[in-house]
Design a protein around this motif. Structure first.
Motif, PDB file in Angstrom:
ATOM      1  N   VAL A 159       2.823  -5.749 -12.452  1.00 29.18           N
ATOM      2  CA  VAL A 159       2.861  -4.244 -11.331  1.00 29.18           C
ATOM      3  C   VAL A 159       1.757  -3.743 -11.964  1.00 29.18           C
ATOM      4  CG1 VAL A 159       4.333  -2.777  -9.977  1.00 29.18           C
ATOM      5  CG2 VAL A 159       5.158  -5.161 -11.127  1.00 29.18           C
ATOM      6  N   VAL A 160       1.315  -3.569 -10.938  1.00 32.97           N
ATOM      7  CA  VAL A 160      -0.507  -2.329 -11.462  1.00 32.97           C
ATOM      8  C   VAL A 160      -0.616  -2.261 -10.291  1.00 32.97           C
ATOM      9  CG1 VAL A 160      -2.088  -4.725 -10.488  1.00 32.97           C
ATOM     10  CG2 VAL A 160      -2.552  -3.542 -12.582  1.00 32.97           C
ATOM     11  N   ALA A 161      -0.850  -0.693 -10.516  1.00 39.16           N
ATOM     12  CA  ALA A 161      -1.771   0.270  -9.239  1.00 39.16           C
ATOM     13  C   ALA A 161      -3.273  -0.338  -9.169  1.00 39.16           C
ATOM     14  CB  ALA A 161      -1.283   1.061  -9.628  1.00 39.16           C
ATOM     15  N   LEU A 162      -3.387  -0.781  -8.190  1.00 36.52           N
ATOM     16  CA  LEU A 162      -5.100  -0.992  -7.523  1.00 36.52           C
ATOM     17  C   LEU A 162      -5.413   0.173  -6.621  1.00 36.52           C
ATOM     18  CD1 LEU A 162      -5.538  -4.434  -6.780  1.00 36.52           C
ATOM     19  CD2 LEU A 162      -5.983  -3.032  -9.754  1.00 36.52           C
ATOM     20  N   CYS A 163      -7.121   1.149  -7.338  1.00 37.66           N
ATOM     21  CA  CYS A 163      -7.255   2.448  -6.757  1.00 37.66           C
ATOM     22  C   CYS A 163      -7.820   2.112  -5.460  1.00 37.66           C
ATOM     23  CB  CYS A 163      -8.278   3.211  -7.262  1.00 37.66           C
ATOM     24  SG  CYS A 163      -9.503   3.874  -7.131  1.00 37.66           S
ATOM     25  N   ARG A 164      -7.936   2.570  -4.576  1.00 38.77           N
ATOM     26  CA  ARG A 164      -8.333   2.741  -3.282  1.00 38.77           C
ATOM     27  C   ARG A 164      -8.997   3.198  -2.309  1.00 38.77           C
ATOM     28  NH1 ARG A 164      -4.436   2.120   2.235  1.00 38.77           N
ATOM     29  NH2 ARG A 164      -2.669   2.479   1.432  1.00 38.77           N
ATOM     30  N   CYS A 165      -8.802   4.483  -3.476  1.00 40.18           N
ATOM     31  CA  CYS A 165      -9.439   6.381  -2.470  1.00 40.18           C
ATOM     32  C   CYS A 165     -10.994   6.373  -3.292  1.00 40.18           C
ATOM     33  CB  CYS A 165      -8.684   7.167  -3.560  1.00 40.18           C
ATOM     34  SG  CYS A 165      -9.091   7.592  -5.118  1.00 40.18           S
ATOM     35  N   GLY A 166     -11.183   5.110  -4.083  1.00 39.74           N
ATOM     36  CA  GLY A 166     -12.686   5.178  -4.845  1.00 39.74           C
ATOM     37  C   GLY A 166     -13.154   6.642  -5.470  1.00 39.74           C
ATOM     38  N   LYS A 167     -11.756   7.041  -5.929  1.00 38.26           N
ATOM     39  CA  LYS A 167     -12.290   8.175  -7.427  1.00 38.26           C
ATOM     40  C   LYS A 167     -11.783   7.668  -8.469  1.00 38.26           C
ATOM     41  CE  LYS A 167     -13.408  10.613  -3.775  1.00 38.26           C
ATOM     42  NZ  LYS A 167     -14.777  11.078  -3.480  1.00 38.26           N
ATOM     43  N   SER A 168     -11.179   6.838  -9.072  1.00 40.38           N
ATOM     44  CA  SER A 168     -10.846   6.394 -10.168  1.00 40.38           C
ATOM     45  C   SER A 168     -12.298   6.527 -11.086  1.00 40.38           C
ATOM     46  CB  SER A 168      -9.622   4.989  -9.831  1.00 40.38           C
ATOM     47  OG  SER A 168      -9.397   5.432 -11.645  1.00 40.38           O
ATOM     48  N   ALA A 169     -11.437   7.143 -12.643  1.00 41.98           N
ATOM     49  CA  ALA A 169     -12.745   6.494 -12.863  1.00 41.98           C
ATOM     50  C   ALA A 169     -12.358   5.468 -14.420  1.00 41.98           C
ATOM     51  CB  ALA A 169     -12.550   7.985 -14.023  1.00 41.98           C
ATOM     52  N   ASN A 170     -11.207   4.505 -13.766  1.00 46.98           N
ATOM     53  CA  ASN A 170     -10.208   3.932 -14.296  1.00 46.98           C
ATOM     54  C   ASN A 170     -10.470   2.653 -13.675  1.00 46.98           C
ATOM     55  OD1 ASN A 170      -9.558   1.962 -16.573  1.00 46.98           O
ATOM     56  ND2 ASN A 170      -7.138   2.408 -15.960  1.00 46.98           N
ATOM     57  N   PRO A 215       0.841  -0.989   0.161  1.00 44.60           N
ATOM     58  CA  PRO A 215       0.071   0.134  -0.246  1.00 44.60           C
ATOM     59  C   PRO A 215       1.124   1.003   0.325  1.00 44.60           C
ATOM     60  CG  PRO A 215      -0.491  -1.677   1.710  1.00 44.60           C
ATOM     61  CD  PRO A 215       0.556  -1.670   1.340  1.00 44.60           C
ATOM     62  N   ARG A 216       0.489   1.894  -0.911  1.00 44.53           N
ATOM     63  CA  ARG A 216       1.564   3.269  -1.054  1.00 44.53           C
ATOM     64  C   ARG A 216       0.683   4.970   0.238  1.00 44.53           C
ATOM     65  NH1 ARG A 216       4.147   3.244  -5.889  1.00 44.53           N
ATOM     66  NH2 ARG A 216       6.000   1.958  -5.117  1.00 44.53           N
ATOM     67  N   GLU A 217       1.416   4.939   0.836  1.00 42.88           N
ATOM     68  CA  GLU A 217       1.223   5.997   1.438  1.00 42.88           C
ATOM     69  C   GLU A 217       0.622   6.993   0.477  1.00 42.88           C
ATOM     70  OE1 GLU A 217       3.854   7.648   3.586  1.00 42.88           O
ATOM     71  OE2 GLU A 217       2.739   9.384   5.099  1.00 42.88           O
ATOM     72  N   ASN A 218      -0.997   7.271   0.670  1.00 44.36           N
ATOM     73  CA  ASN A 218      -1.670   8.420   0.566  1.00 44.36           C
ATOM     74  C   ASN A 218      -2.121   7.431  -0.604  1.00 44.36           C
ATOM     75  OD1 ASN A 218      -2.104   9.179   2.836  1.00 44.36           O
ATOM     76  ND2 ASN A 218      -0.249  10.963   2.888  1.00 44.36           N
ATOM     77  N   GLY A 219      -1.869   6.504  -1.664  1.00 42.18           N
ATOM     78  CA  GLY A 219      -2.029   5.957  -2.710  1.00 42.18           C
ATOM     79  C   GLY A 219      -2.331   5.072  -2.978  1.00 42.18           C
ATOM     80  N   PRO A 220      -2.066   4.156  -4.171  1.00 40.53           N
ATOM     81  CA  PRO A 220      -2.563   3.423  -4.346  1.00 40.53           C
ATOM     82  C   PRO A 220      -1.702   1.589  -3.390  1.00 40.53           C
ATOM     83  CG  PRO A 220      -1.295   3.638  -6.337  1.00 40.53           C
ATOM     84  CD  PRO A 220      -1.188   5.045  -5.281  1.00 40.53           C
ATOM     85  N   LEU A 221      -2.858   0.729  -4.282  1.00 41.27           N
ATOM     86  CA  LEU A 221      -2.278  -0.221  -3.542  1.00 41.27           C
ATOM     87  C   LEU A 221      -1.198  -1.334  -5.039  1.00 41.27           C
ATOM     88  CD1 LEU A 221      -5.843  -2.091  -2.170  1.00 41.27           C
ATOM     89  CD2 LEU A 221      -3.387  -1.295  -0.926  1.00 41.27           C
ATOM     90  N   VAL A 222       0.108  -1.101  -4.214  1.00 44.47           N
ATOM     91  CA  VAL A 222       0.989  -1.608  -6.115  1.00 44.47           C
ATOM     92  C   VAL A 222       0.966  -3.259  -5.611  1.00 44.47           C
ATOM     93  CG1 VAL A 222       2.487  -1.212  -6.822  1.00 44.47           C
ATOM     94  CG2 VAL A 222       1.968   0.752  -5.858  1.00 44.47           C
ATOM     95  N   VAL A 223       0.508  -3.958  -6.925  1.00 42.71           N
ATOM     96  CA  VAL A 223       0.718  -6.008  -6.774  1.00 42.71           C
ATOM     97  C   VAL A 223       1.629  -5.033  -6.877  1.00 42.71           C
ATOM     98  CG1 VAL A 223      -0.433  -6.870  -6.755  1.00 42.71           C
ATOM     99  CG2 VAL A 223      -1.323  -5.496  -6.663  1.00 42.71           C
ATOM    100  N   MET A 224       2.951  -6.645  -6.844  1.00 45.21           N
ATOM    101  CA  MET A 224       3.886  -6.615  -7.450  1.00 45.21           C
ATOM    102  C   MET A 224       3.010  -8.267  -7.891  1.00 45.21           C
ATOM    103  SD  MET A 224       5.972  -4.353  -6.794  1.00 45.21           S
ATOM    104  CE  MET A 224       6.554  -3.129  -5.532  1.00 45.21           C
ATOM    105  N   ALA A 225       4.424  -8.396  -9.392  1.00 41.70           N
ATOM    106  CA  ALA A 225       3.737 -10.036  -9.949  1.00 41.70           C
ATOM    107  C   ALA A 225       2.614 -10.534  -9.564  1.00 41.70           C
ATOM    108  CB  ALA A 225       4.839 -10.881  -9.051  1.00 41.70           C
ATOM    109  N   SER A 226       1.758  -9.838  -9.821  1.00 42.65           N
ATOM    110  CA  SER A 226       0.631  -9.843 -10.138  1.00 42.65           C
ATOM    111  C   SER A 226      -0.325 -11.491 -10.187  1.00 42.65           C
ATOM    112  CB  SER A 226       0.372  -8.281 -10.627  1.00 42.65           C
ATOM    113  OG  SER A 226      -1.545  -8.433 -10.492  1.00 42.65           O
ATOM    114  N   PRO A 227      -1.211 -11.267  -9.064  1.00 47.61           N
ATOM    115  CA  PRO A 227      -1.718 -12.665  -9.973  1.00 47.61           C
ATOM    116  C   PRO A 227      -3.043 -12.537 -11.023  1.00 47.61           C
ATOM    117  CG  PRO A 227      -2.239 -11.814  -7.971  1.00 47.61           C
ATOM    118  CD  PRO A 227      -1.011 -11.145  -7.690  1.00 47.61           C
ATOM    119  N   ILE A 228      -3.476 -13.466 -10.825  1.00 42.76           N
ATOM    120  CA  ILE A 228      -4.584 -13.138 -11.741  1.00 42.76           C
ATOM    121  C   ILE A 228      -6.171 -12.370 -11.260  1.00 42.76           C
ATOM    122  CG2 ILE A 228      -6.890 -14.443 -12.185  1.00 42.76           C
ATOM    123  CD1 ILE A 228      -4.963 -16.760 -13.456  1.00 42.76           C
TER     124      ILE A 228
END
Ligand code: SF4
Ligand code: FES
Length: 214
Positions: free
Chosen positions: A36-47, A9-22
């Motif tokens: 490597v993918v960044a997942l929204c956790r603020c609830g505001k992303s349009a994507n 979890p990035r401080e004040n930012g997204p959840l960064v997933v390394m070696a992302s599973p399915i």
């Protein structure tokens, strides 16, 4: 568990997933992703479920509110098929997915007190709920055995519609609050409003948060 998949979890930012599973949606369909993918956790992303940087404009804070986190667990006991069963429930970890009441409606009755009535079910039903509870809010002890979560399945992240991320068998770089929190299955906040970040505490459900909201 694979050794190199992890969530940071990035401080004040997204959840960064390394070696992302399915990554899957609630229906089980695969969501295309990268290593490597960044997942929204603020609830505001349009994507959603991916981060689009909206957390910055929203002034998202990832800090948990320790004054509101109740670490306590409640226990419920009963005899089931001649076995002493103790079910332990940690409310702050519950994501209110309702899997318990769906799988064993005679045992888990949210509208009654006590809401957990072990003696009204079979061992098979109760163990099925333990395996199906995504959050680790429920633990079970049979006889004098230590309490355990039942974590089954593969390394996976499932995105619940209008709800949180369900994670299994992935390492998480975070402090675990909530009595008896599981390291092998847990639910991560996606709406941005949990008091127990990075974990979901059911606030999305109380507030009626939706995926199409920004
Ligand atoms: S997280 Fe577990 S305890 Fe909470 S509603 Fe879902 S199945 Fe029940
Ligand atoms: S997704 Fe935020 S509290 Fe559940």
């Amino acid at each position: 568990m694979t050794t190199n998949t992890k969530i940071v979890p990035r401080e004040n930012g997204p959840l960064v997933v390394m070696a992302s599973p399915i990554l899957r949606d609630q229906s089980g369909s695969e969501i295309e992703t990268k290593d490597v993918v960044a997942l929204c956790r603020c609830g505001k992303s349009a994507n959603k479920p991916f981060c689009d940087g909206a957390h910055e404009a929203a002034g998202f804070s990832s800090a948990p509110d320790h004054s509101k986190i109740r670490n306590a667990a409640v226990t419920y006991q009963g005899q089931v098929e001649g076995v002493d069963v103790t079910i332990s429930y940690t409310p702050v970890l519950c994501s209110h997915a309702g899997e318990c009441a769906r799988r064993a409606s005679g045992v888990f009755k949210p509208s009654e007190k006590p809401w957990v009535q072990p003696e009204n079910g079979t061992l098979t039903e109760i163990m099925d709920v333990m395996a199906g509870c995504p959050s680790g809010a429920l633990r079970i002890s049979l006889g004098d055995q230590p309490a355990q979560h039942m974590t089954t399945g593969d390394v996976e992240i499932t995105v619940e519609k209008n709800g949180p991320y369900h994670v299994k068998n992935v390492a998480l770089e975070a402090e675990f609050n909530g009595m008896g929190a599981s390291r092998t299955k847990y639910v991560l906040c996606r709406c941005g409003a949990s008091k127990n970040k990075p974990f979901c505490d059911g606030t999305h459900y109380e507030e009626g948060w939706r995926d199409d909201q920004d």
